[in-house]
Scaffold this active site. Structure first.
Site: not given
Ligand code: ASP
Length: 349
Positions: A213, A241-243, A264-265, A267
């Site tokens: 992200t 799906r939504v993060g 970021t991580g 979600g």
């Molecule tokens: N946080 C984002 C999600 O879960 C993914 C990411 O940070 O790479 O959609």
């Protein structure tokens, strides 16, 4: 109280000149005293020196340096924190290098569904889009939702209709995605077939290597904070799906009283931990510093919970924090000293 006599024409001119001089002096002094700062991330994940070819690493470092400099330049010219955030995120969405915009990862069905959000720390106005398949720059759509609609979060076709009405660029769904993303989808599908279907706790080895992200946080010369985040989500996601990225308080938060945060991580964990707002709340209610609050949330609470990832954060004094609990996080910042920092691994500092 005796009234101050009105200045005569002559003395009024002298008065105005003196006032103007004082104002100019104050503005100059204010400009010197008020820090600007800018930080970005290009995703966290299982990035290690061994798994990253040197030319790939060089490409990421160069991109991060160019993007953080472009965003910082907006602030240097007196631009707003919101403009700096959008400028940087659009560059990353267009690059094809990060998991956002052009470079978005693939869903289980082989499509790309994008999420983004933005928040203005001065007003706590916010805008977001989720599950969009045709908006070239979701961060621009998020800003349009914030500034030109009475809503905060628009999804799917409705968000695309709104974006079109606002004159934003729509593209064919085929515009999104890369060959690397296709290969990653195959790898994650193969991994996933080896474990049970329903589990909120996912073993680290089954996670996408590139979470990827993008996000940005800015402090402008007017003392305003802003944060934005944009993503293709997670490889192999299903069922709409939504993060956390488009969820205000989870992936993105900004409030002039405390901080600006972009996460970021993984979600699902960031939503359940309400990560971005949790940092702001620790600062507001417990008086923690930015460094203390971000470390508490990312290195203690999220780790105990099993949530992999990190964030970039700024406070009103221009302090920057970029903690992550994953092996690596693409990140870059320019603080009050004006020096460009770019990091990927832990050793980068
Ligand atoms: N946080 C984002 C999600 O879960 C993914 C990411 O940070 O790479 O959609």
């Amino acid at each position: 109280m005796p009234l101050t006599p009105l200045p005569s024409a002559l003395s009024r001119r002298a008065f105005l000149t003196a006032t103007a001089a004082t104002t100019v002096f104050a503005v100059i002094r204010g400009a010197e005293a008020k820090p600007i700062a800018f930080a970005i991330h290009g995703g966290a994940g299982g990035i290690s020196k061994d798994s990253t070819p040197p030319e790939r690493e060089a490409l990421y470092r160069a991109k991060l340096a160019a993007v953080v400099t472009a965003g910082h330049n907006v602030l240097k010219r007196g631009g707003s924190a919101l403009d700096a955030v959008v400028t940087a995120i659009v560059m990353m969405e267009d690059s094809g290098v990060f998991n956002a915009g052009k470079g978005s990862v693939f869903t289980s069905a082989g499509t790309c569904e994008l999420d983004a959000s933005i928040m203005d720390g001065a007003t706590r106005a916010a805008g977001a889009v989720a599950g969009v398949k045709r908006i070239k720059n979701p961060i621009r759509a998020a800003r349009a939702v914030m500034e030109r609609s009475p809503h905060v979060l628009l999804t799917g076709v409705g968000a695309e209709t709104f974006a079109a009405e606002q004159g934003l660029t729509l593209v064919s769904p085929k515009y999104f995605g890369t060959e690397e993303g296709r290969r990653e989808l195959e790898r994650v599908k193969a991994e996933e077939s080896k474990r049970p279907k329903v589990a909120q706790s996912v073993p680290a080895e089954a996670l996408p290597r590139k979470l990827g992200t993008v996000g940005a946080v800015a402090l402008d010369a007017q003392g305003n904070l802003a944060a934005g985040t944009s993503t293709g989500g997670m490889t192999n996601k299903r069922f709409g799906r939504v993060g956390d990225a488009p969820i205000i308080g989870a992936g993105t938060y900004a409030d002039n009283a405390t901080c600006a945060i972009s996460c970021t991580g993984h979600g699902e964990y960031f939503i359940r931990s309400v990560v971005a707002h949790d940092v702001a709340a620790l600062m507001a209610y417990k008086g923690l510093s930015l460094a203390e609050a971000t470390q508490e949330v990312v290195l203690r609470k999220l780790v105990a919970f099993g949530g992999l990832g990190g964030l970039v954060a700024l406070d009103r004094a221009g302090n920057i924090a970029m903690p992550f609990n994953s092996p690596g996080m693409f990140r870059a910042a320019i603080g009050a000293d004006g020096k460009v920092f770019v990091g990927i691994y832990r050793e980068d500092g």
